[in-house]
Design an enzyme around this catalytic site. Structure first.
Site, PDB file in Angstrom:
ATOM      1  N   GLU A   1      18.821  12.548  20.531  1.00  0.00           N
ATOM      2  CA  GLU A   1      19.138  12.927  19.165  1.00  0.00           C
ATOM      3  C   GLU A   1      17.838  13.111  18.422  1.00  0.00           C
ATOM      4  OE1 GLU A   1      21.706  10.309  17.006  1.00  0.00           O
ATOM      5  OE2 GLU A   1      22.022  11.804  15.449  1.00  0.00           O
TER       6      GLU A   1
ATOM      7  N   ASN B   1      30.521   9.056  14.311  1.00  0.00           N
ATOM      8  CA  ASN B   1      29.510  10.063  14.013  1.00  0.00           C
ATOM      9  C   ASN B   1      29.814  11.354  14.764  1.00  0.00           C
ATOM     10  OD1 ASN B   1      28.348   8.005  12.641  1.00  0.00           O
ATOM     11  ND2 ASN B   1      26.447   7.952  13.813  1.00  0.00           N
TER      12      ASN B   1
ATOM     13  N   GLY C   1      30.011  10.469  20.068  1.00  0.00           N
ATOM     14  CA  GLY C   1      31.424  10.634  20.400  1.00  0.00           C
ATOM     15  C   GLY C   1      31.822  12.048  20.772  1.00  0.00           C
TER      16      GLY C   1
ATOM     17  N   HIS D   1      28.941   6.045  17.954  1.00  0.00           N
ATOM     18  CA  HIS D   1      27.933   7.110  18.048  1.00  0.00           C
ATOM     19  C   HIS D   1      28.161   7.885  19.328  1.00  0.00           C
ATOM     20  CE1 HIS D   1      24.659   5.889  15.089  1.00  0.00           C
ATOM     21  NE2 HIS D   1      25.574   4.963  14.937  1.00  0.00           N
TER      22      HIS D   1
ATOM     23  N   ASP E   1      28.185  15.253  15.241  1.00  0.00           N
ATOM     24  CA  ASP E   1      27.108  16.206  14.964  1.00  0.00           C
ATOM     25  C   ASP E   1      27.221  17.396  15.913  1.00  0.00           C
ATOM     26  OD1 ASP E   1      24.850  17.388  13.976  1.00  0.00           O
ATOM     27  OD2 ASP E   1      23.432  15.945  14.801  1.00  0.00           O
ATOM     28  N   THR E   2      27.135  17.112  17.209  1.00  0.00           N
ATOM     29  CA  THR E   2      27.122  18.194  18.197  1.00  0.00           C
ATOM     30  C   THR E   2      28.331  19.129  18.048  1.00  0.00           C
ATOM     31  OG1 THR E   2      26.045  16.611  19.673  1.00  0.00           O
ATOM     32  CG2 THR E   2      26.872  18.630  20.669  1.00  0.00           C
TER      33      THR E   2
ATOM     34  N   HIS F   1      24.646  10.426  23.150  1.00  0.00           N
ATOM     35  CA  HIS F   1      24.485  11.522  22.182  1.00  0.00           C
ATOM     36  C   HIS F   1      24.526  12.868  22.898  1.00  0.00           C
ATOM     37  CE1 HIS F   1      22.387   8.500  19.421  1.00  0.00           C
ATOM     38  NE2 HIS F   1      23.452   8.921  18.747  1.00  0.00           N
TER      39      HIS F   1
ATOM     40  N   ASP G   1      21.334   8.543   8.816  1.00  0.00           N
ATOM     41  CA  ASP G   1      21.551   8.260  10.239  1.00  0.00           C
ATOM     42  C   ASP G   1      20.308   7.582  10.833  1.00  0.00           C
ATOM     43  OD1 ASP G   1      22.994   8.360  12.579  1.00  0.00           O
ATOM     44  OD2 ASP G   1      22.888  10.529  12.848  1.00  0.00           O
ATOM     45  N   HIS G   2      20.334   7.370  12.138  1.00  0.00           N
ATOM     46  CA  HIS G   2      19.233   6.709  12.878  1.00  0.00           C
ATOM     47  C   HIS G   2      17.874   6.744  12.184  1.00  0.00           C
ATOM     48  CE1 HIS G   2      21.319   6.234  16.781  1.00  0.00           C
ATOM     49  NE2 HIS G   2      22.026   7.247  16.323  1.00  0.00           N
TER      50      HIS G   2
HETATM   51 ZN   LIG Z   1      23.772   8.025  16.782  1.00  0.00          ZN
END
Ligand SMILES: [Zn+2]
Length: 342
Positions: free
Chosen positions: A169, A271, A251, A249, A273-274, A212, A95-96
């Site tokens: 992030e 993507n 989302g 990203h 994550d959260t 994010h 990622d980033h």
């Molecule tokens: Zn991202």
């Protein structure tokens, strides 16, 4: 299946864009979270992407070592080994990575892939993101061009970002003044520079108000039509082959209608994550509250070994995160569409 090789990964991306669906790209930081993604994907017969951030990779290497390249290699090797037991394809992505971290994250990982290829072994990662969104577009693309040439020679796919995803992030906060909406002019410049590299494959994270982290419904104004404007401009200027493979990203917490609209405009990777972080922790919280007197030694008691054995609550967390991954495959319409065995 083993981790998707370059040809398979390209086919996966092509199929998604043609079939108007997207793959969930889930951040992992440990063996348990990686296993949760594989379980969720396999149970819903979806291919997908496992990704590692700089912070997640440093975490995975251990708090005393804190070496992000080493942590990423370790997680990727685990996925290479266990993925063979799951009836789906998975790609491995980082990622980033901002320009100042290329030397300590992406470049050592590409070097590791080059070493493996020279020994006749598969690539370590399938793709890497370079996030030059904080730089002027020209500087961003100068670095991206250099990377894409190196990636092309190694069957790696590059992800870049034009425009800035808001929010925070890995402790890096976007500036309030940052450009939250990519413009067609920016993406035309991306196409002009990157499409000039024969055989190079890249994904574009364009921004359309996405942020994010997670926000209450209605707090964000997403404008997926921006993605459509960018695609139309590229096709008009360079022809249908110039249509971008887009990445969504930030989302988490998005309305399903916005997600579907973005997919219709060419988003093939989203993507997450959260939302999966919350699903993982939610199960542990439930366990701890329910077994308070067993996980703790209260009032001279000895607690219950069964309740505080980490395998117990981490298995619950794995299952809970896998359920969230399954929901992602349904939202993104990738469920039931694995290419494995097809
Ligand atoms: Zn991202």
């Amino acid at each position: 299946m083993p981790v998707a090789d370059f040809q398979t990964y390209c086919k996966l991306l092509d199929r998604a864009r043609e079939g108007r669906f997207a793959y969930p790209a889930i951040n992992v930081t440990s063996l348990t979270t990686a296993n949760a993604v594989l379980k969720g994907l396999a149970e819903n017969r979806s291919d997908g992407i496992i990704q590692v951030s700089t912070g997640g990779a440093a975490f995975a290497s251990g708090s005393m070592v804190k070496d992000m390249a080493l942590g990423a290699i370790s997680l990727a090797e685990h996925v290479h080994r266990v993925a063979e037991r799951y009836p789906i394809y998975v790609a491995l992505h980082t990622d980033h990575c901002q320009a100042d971290k290329l030397e300590s994250f992406v470049l050592p990982l590409v070097a590791e892939t080059e070493k493996r290829r020279a020994a006749g072994k598969p690539n370590l990662f399938s793709s890497h993101m370079f996030d030059g969104s904080a730089l002027p577009l020209k500087d961003n693309l100068d670095i991206s061009v250099k990377l894409l040439k190196q990636f092309q020679a190694n069957d790696l796919i590059l992800e870049i970002e034009a425009g800035v995803v808001g929010g925070e992030e890995d402790g890096i906060k976007a500036q309030a003044s940052a450009k939250l909406y990519t413009t067609p002019e920016d993406t035309l410049e991306v196409a002009r520079r990157l499409n000039a590299i024969p055989g190079g494959r890249y994904l574009l994270a364009a921004t359309f108000g996405n942020v994010h982290g997670v926000y209450k419904p209605g707090a964000l104004k997403l404008a997926p039509s921006i993605l459509s404007d960018c695609q139309e401009a590229a096709v008009k200027e360079y022809g249908p082959e110039a249509r971008f493979y887009l990445v969504f990203h930030g989302g988490s917490g998005s309305e399903l209608s916005d997600i579907h609209e973005a997919i219709d405009y060419g988003v093939i990777k989203m993507n997450i994550d959260t939302d999966t972080q919350y699903a993982f922790t939610r199960a542990i919280t439930h366990h701890m509250f329910r077994h308070y007197n067993e996980v703790l030694k209260v009032d001279g008691e000895v607690g219950s070994k069964k309740a505080y054995d980490p395998r117990g609550y981490l298995s619950e967390a794995e299952a809970s995160m896998a359920e969230r991954v399954k929901k992602a495959t349904e939202d993104l319409r990738s469920a039931g569409k694995t290419m494995f065995g097809a």
